[in-house]
Design a protein around this motif. Sequence first.
Motif, PDB file in Angstrom:
ATOM      1  N   UNK A  75      41.773  30.215  42.620  1.00  0.00           N
ATOM      2  CA  UNK A  75      40.109  30.265  42.997  1.00  0.00           C
ATOM      3  C   UNK A  75      39.204  30.968  42.113  1.00  0.00           C
ATOM      4  N   UNK A  76      39.858  31.246  40.591  1.00  0.00           N
ATOM      5  CA  UNK A  76      39.001  32.028  39.648  1.00  0.00           C
ATOM      6  C   UNK A  76      38.000  30.983  39.126  1.00  0.00           C
ATOM      7  N   UNK A  77      38.273  29.886  39.052  1.00  0.00           N
ATOM      8  CA  UNK A  77      37.148  29.013  38.280  1.00  0.00           C
ATOM      9  C   UNK A  77      36.089  28.647  39.457  1.00  0.00           C
ATOM     10  N   UNK A  78      36.376  28.613  40.837  1.00  0.00           N
ATOM     11  CA  UNK A  78      35.664  28.355  41.930  1.00  0.00           C
ATOM     12  C   UNK A  78      34.487  29.373  41.721  1.00  0.00           C
ATOM     13  N   UNK A  79      34.808  30.543  41.490  1.00  0.00           N
ATOM     14  CA  UNK A  79      33.892  31.648  41.634  1.00  0.00           C
ATOM     15  C   UNK A  79      33.469  32.348  40.487  1.00  0.00           C
ATOM     16  N   UNK A  80      33.696  31.567  39.230  1.00  0.00           N
ATOM     17  CA  UNK A  80      33.097  31.952  37.807  1.00  0.00           C
ATOM     18  C   UNK A  80      31.568  31.545  38.011  1.00  0.00           C
ATOM     19  N   UNK A  81      30.765  32.422  37.926  1.00  0.00           N
ATOM     20  CA  UNK A  81      29.145  32.281  38.182  1.00  0.00           C
ATOM     21  C   UNK A  81      28.786  31.166  36.918  1.00  0.00           C
ATOM     22  N   UNK A  82      29.533  31.332  35.896  1.00  0.00           N
ATOM     23  CA  UNK A  82      29.166  30.463  34.425  1.00  0.00           C
ATOM     24  C   UNK A  82      29.772  29.066  34.315  1.00  0.00           C
ATOM     25  N   UNK A  83      30.467  28.962  35.311  1.00  0.00           N
ATOM     26  CA  UNK A  83      31.097  27.519  35.067  1.00  0.00           C
ATOM     27  C   UNK A  83      30.391  26.600  36.182  1.00  0.00           C
ATOM     28  N   UNK A  84      29.477  27.076  37.309  1.00  0.00           N
ATOM     29  CA  UNK A  84      28.919  26.215  38.120  1.00  0.00           C
ATOM     30  C   UNK A  84      27.568  26.663  38.457  1.00  0.00           C
TER      31      UNK A  84
END
Length: 437
Positions: A75-84
């Motif tokens: 889930x790291x990418x889901x909760x990366x504030x810079x990715x979404x």
Amino acid sequence: MTYESDRLRDHVAGELSRARERTALLTEAVDDGDLIRQHSPLMSPLVWDLAHVGNQEELWLVRDVGGREPVRRDIDELYDAFKHARRDRPELPLLGPDEARRYVATVRDKVFDVLDHAQLEARPDAGSKLVENGFAFGMIVQHEQQHDETMLATHQLRAGAPVLAAPAPPVPPSPVTGEAFISGGPFTMGTSTEPWALDNERPAHVVDVPSFYIDRAAVTNGQYAAFIDEGGYEDPRWWSPEGWQHRVSAGLTAPQHWQRDGSSWAATAFGRTARITDDEPVVHVCYYEAEAYAAWAGKRLPTEAEWEKAARFDPATARSRRYPWGDDDPTDDLANLGQRHLRPAAAGAYPAGASPTGVHQLIGDVWEWTSTDFHGYPGFVPFPYREYSEVFFGREYKVLRGGSFGADRSACRGTFRNWDYPIRRQIFSGFRLARDA
């Protein structure tokens, strides 16, 4: 382990628990439908903030400090504030409410185990800086409290019946008006000693500030209403070109959440609408509105250095203090912090928290816009990652200082720096005025 390290460990554990209690209050106050709903495209769904808090805690404390196996690497990418972007987060395959609650609880259990075994004293090895004086834990405490303030702002934007309640702030023993004179000369800005200070607060450096006057209180609802009633929003003379363009394109006519109530004004706060209180600081205004009011009033916004000198410098000792009142941590009689009240307190409500020059409520109540662009101090070094501060440096962001009624004491001090786009006003933002001496 020494007595000092045990005491620090207990302090860290207490701060982690205190932050989590507030997170639980903000997320359990609504049903699961409200938790997954996006209440404004400017804000994430509350359930995203909840799992993001846990994911940052896992990344920094479980994996990095503790060297433990990941809990949920998937889930790291889901909760990366810079990715979404925030507006896009509701479309992501986010953890559901129950799954998010279980996730953050599992992470927290592992964090307490890491804390039990972490060496928090200074060491000669290169990696010790992250845990020295509990810094990584303090960073995560501040991160969660900052998201709690963000979630509180989301609550302000949600529709429906009120779900949050708090007692009214204290009544001032006497009104506060007028200006304070701040004498010119050097003072120490920033810090090199505050153990949990973030990278943009460092290093301490000397700044020579010319003499100036600063208002003893933030601009109030009553004062701001006079600006509106005298045509302030219709007269481009008071607005910068960028500000006027935004005022027109966004259709601004008053602070966010204000509406006419006969010949007066009312404001909606956390689902309740009532007439404005004239002597409370105005809140939910953007930088451009603050700048226009200052021009109309014949003054200006303070620079960041002026604000900090007014907040920290003690003329009697020529020393910069941690807070306007001294070096002690905030208490309930010193500042309006931590969501104890759900609105700013009237000018003069915290006389014990005033600065040596008689400036009131520089900490708490409302974040105060300054005229300064966000940048690093001389000698700035990003730590522990560039994305906390450095990627935001530039003319796009203005600095706000002082904290709000929704800021926590762990994430608010005399050196703490906030920043945002000059058009933002869903935040708990207000301002005070200054002028040249």
